[in-house]
Design an enzyme around this catalytic site. Structure first.
Site, PDB file in Angstrom:
ATOM      1  N   ASP A  10     -10.260 139.363 -41.713  1.00 51.27           N
ATOM      2  CA  ASP A  10     -10.490 138.560 -40.503  1.00 51.27           C
ATOM      3  C   ASP A  10      -9.478 137.420 -40.538  1.00 51.27           C
ATOM      4  OD1 ASP A  10     -11.654 137.296 -42.684  1.00 51.27           O
ATOM      5  OD2 ASP A  10     -13.305 136.431 -41.539  1.00 51.27           O
ATOM      6  N   ASP A  15      -7.018 134.711 -45.886  1.00 45.24           N
ATOM      7  CA  ASP A  15      -6.632 136.119 -45.762  1.00 45.24           C
ATOM      8  C   ASP A  15      -5.111 136.255 -45.743  1.00 45.24           C
ATOM      9  OD1 ASP A  15      -9.381 137.610 -44.598  1.00 45.24           O
ATOM     10  OD2 ASP A  15      -9.166 135.527 -43.978  1.00 45.24           O
TER      11      ASP A  15
END
Length: 318
Positions: A10, A15
């Protein structure tokens, strides 16, 4: 042989860091990136993922559109922490367009890639687990075809970072997390919230890391400014299990997937997710007494070799 990975993300700031660590390792092959709602709405996640791949000159890696909302829960985003766009609210006018996305959807791609590479693919999940839950419902034999599953999510001591007892990724789709922990019987490794806090790195390292004279380092420094500022707030300091430090949560799960010697201590225990509690919905449950009668036990990460982790982070921005 190279380690074959699918990344289910996400894409927010942490990330992005995880993607860059994976891309820097010559022994890793990313077969695809599947995107999910989470840190920010799905459209932003897709744009952010392509942005990171462009910085790393790896737009050849296929990116797939996944689920835009949880199975049953209300939508939950982390705009206050990662910025409204998930990447510090520092837009790039030259960012790649969504026409670069694959036409095939994330869940179907996940099933196809794993089925074409039986027992060779490790799935690294650093988002709410909606895509994984739908994939196993469509293809129940999928976990048997996986080499391993690495998850960033959940908690071991009922410490929340979003609600009293809820860690963000599990809380953003508790039903999906429940399905995944029940149905994925492949070797499963979980980097929990408390684990990432206890293995956070000194801010002095973070400063050295971001000071590297490269385009990648300048990119991460820019997108992480908002998050680094948030980490200094009183509210966040109260959430930390250990003392203050640099905590790139998602990167721990990714790093463990590509370096078998990174995790120096773990415990194996059956796990599930609380779905109904007023204060405990989304909390991970550890069944030390065996009352759940689950044969499958997950590896809960405890400690890492911090020097190896630092090197992986440094290499990612070279």
């Amino acid at each position: 042989m190279k380690k074959k990975l699918i990344l289910d993300l996400d894409t927010g700031v942490d990330d992005a860091m995880a993607i860059m660590v994976a891309l820097a390792d010559p022994n890793v092959e990313i077969l695809g990136i599947t995107c999910s709602h989470g840190n920010t709405p799905l459209e932003n996640v897709l744009k952010n993922t392509l942005r990171v791949l462009k910085v790393c000159n790896r737009l050849d890696i296929p990116v797939y559109r996944g689920c835009a909302e949880p199975l049953l829960a209300g939508k939950l985003h982390a705009g206050d922490f990662h910025g409204k766009d998930g990447m510090g609210d520092v837009p790039d006018a030259d960012a790649p367009g969504l026409e670069l996305l694959q036409k095939e959807k994330a869940v179907q791609a996940m099933i196809k890639i794993i089925s074409e590479n039986p027992e060779e693919v490790s799935l690294v999940a650093t988002a709410p687990l909606t895509n994984l839950a739908l994939a196993v419902k469509l293809e129940p034999s999928l976990p048997k075809k996986l080499k391993a599953l690495y998850i960033m999510g959940g908690n071991t001591e009922s410490r929340g970072n979003t609600t009293v007892c809820g860690e963000f990724n599990f809380l953003a789709d508790p039903e999906a997390a429940h399905i995944v922990l029940d149905c994925y019987t492949c070797p499963t490794y979980i980097a929990t919230w408390e684990f990432s806090c206890r293995n956070s790195l000194p801010w002095s390292f973070c400063e050295t890391w971001l000071a590297q004279d490269t385009d990648k380092a300048r990119f991460v420094e820019k997108i992480s400014r908002h998050t680094r500022k948030m980490v200094q707030t009183e509210r966040y300091q109260k959430e930390l299990v250990a003392g203050p430090g640099f905590n790139s949560c998602d990167t721990y799960a990714l790093a463990a997937a590509i370096n078998d010697t990174l995790v120096t201590e773990s415990e194996q225990v059956a796990v599930s997710v609380e779905l109904a509690g007023t204060h405990t919905r989304g909390m991970m449950v550890l069944d030390y007494m065996g009352l759940l009668n689950k044969k499958h036990k997950a590896f809960i990460m405890k400690k890492i070799d911090s020097e190896k982790f630092k090197k992986m982070l440094m290499d990612a921005l070279k």
